[in-house]
Design an enzyme around this catalytic site. Structure first.
Site, short mmCIF file in Angstrom:
data_model
loop_
_atom_site.label_atom_id
_atom_site.label_comp_id
_atom_site.label_asym_id
_atom_site.label_seq_id
_atom_site.Cartn_x
_atom_site.Cartn_y
_atom_site.Cartn_z
N GLY A 48 34.44 66.93 40.97
CA GLY A 48 33.28 67.81 41.12
C GLY A 48 32.14 67.63 40.14
N ASP A 66 36.72 67.12 50.38
CA ASP A 66 37.56 66.08 49.77
C ASP A 66 39.01 66.32 50.19
OD1 ASP A 66 36.86 64.12 47.02
OD2 ASP A 66 38.95 64.28 47.72
N ASP A 83 40.03 65.84 55.32
CA ASP A 83 39.78 64.41 55.50
C ASP A 83 38.50 64.28 56.33
OD1 ASP A 83 39.77 61.79 56.62
OD2 ASP A 83 41.94 61.66 56.37
N ASP A 101 30.04 60.04 47.52
CA ASP A 101 30.63 59.16 46.49
C ASP A 101 32.04 58.78 46.94
OD1 ASP A 101 30.47 57.84 44.03
OD2 ASP A 101 31.30 59.54 42.91
N LYS A 141 27.79 55.71 48.42
CA LYS A 141 28.40 54.60 47.66
C LYS A 141 29.17 53.69 48.61
CE LYS A 141 32.15 55.28 45.07
NZ LYS A 141 32.80 55.81 43.87
#
Ligand SMILES: C[S@@+](CC[C@H](N)C(=O)[O-])C[C@H]1O[C@@H](n2cnc3c(N)ncnc32)[C@H](O)[C@@H]1O
Length: 188
Positions: A48, A66, A83, A101, A141
């Site tokens: 976090g 997450d 998920d 990310d 990312k």
């Protein structure tokens, strides 16, 4: 002292949950993705540190997803332990910014890891196309591998500005790179 230790220690000293916060702070300083009162979706948010950074930037709300628990408690943060391949997006509303990310657990096999990273980041982009407001911003990312150029090309189609960027705090051995996309255009 190695750079990784520097950012790890700095995060501890400054009360951040992960060193990855400095990647987001560097990107945001340069590209101004997140603004006060924005509503933000954080994909792959745990533990976090990016949520902490968004709250410091005085966003109106952060929704985090997450498969692992997040460690932030704040009335402006809502967490879903899910998920991303199994989420139902109805009732989520729209966001000014989507951050991702997300990363797979690494296996040591670079090709396999970059391919898994591509699948996750592509899924994050698919979600983004459904929930991002017109003119909104997206950060994702990916581990650089043979699929990276195709993700960059796809994202470019929907944004006014799009480029890849490797933050200073990224470990030199890491294959990760970020795609910064600003000015979402739904219709292409
Ligand atoms: C590098 S960490 C994110 C760090 C975070 N930005 C922070 O600053 O604390 C990547 C996260 O992606 C999550 N993740 C991996 N696969 C996922 C999936 N299929 N659905 C949701 N989250 C996933 C992992 O559990 C992990 O917490």
């Amino acid at each position: 002292m190695e750079r990784k230790d520097f950012y790890f220690r700095k995060a501890k000293e400054e009360g951040y949950l992960a060193r990855s916060v400095y990647k987001l702070l560097e990107i945001n300083k340069k590209y101004n993705l997140i603004r006060k009162e924005d509503r933000v979706l954080d994909i792959g948010c745990s533990p976090g540190s990016w949520v902490q950074a968004c709250l410091k930037l005085k966003v109106s709300e952060v929704i985090g997803i997450d498969i692992q628990e997040a460690k932030v408690e704040d009335n402006k943060f809502k967490f879903f332990k899910k998920d991303i391949n199994k989420i139902n997006l109805s009732n989520w509303g729209e966001f000014n910014v989507v951050l991702s990310d997300i990363a797979p657990s690494t296996s040591g096999n670079k090709d396999l890891d970059s391919s898994r990273s591509y699948e996750l980041s592509l899924k994050a982009f698919e979600i983004t196309k459904k929930v991002l407001k017109e003119n909104g911003n997206f950060l994702v990312k990916i581990f650089q591998g043979e699929e990276f150029p195709s993700l960059l090309t796809e994202i470019k189609k929907n944004f006014i500005f799009c480029k890849s960027f490797k933050p200073k705090s990224t470990r030199s051995s890491s294959k990760e790179i970020y795609i910064i996309a600003k000015g979402y255009r739904k219709a292409i």
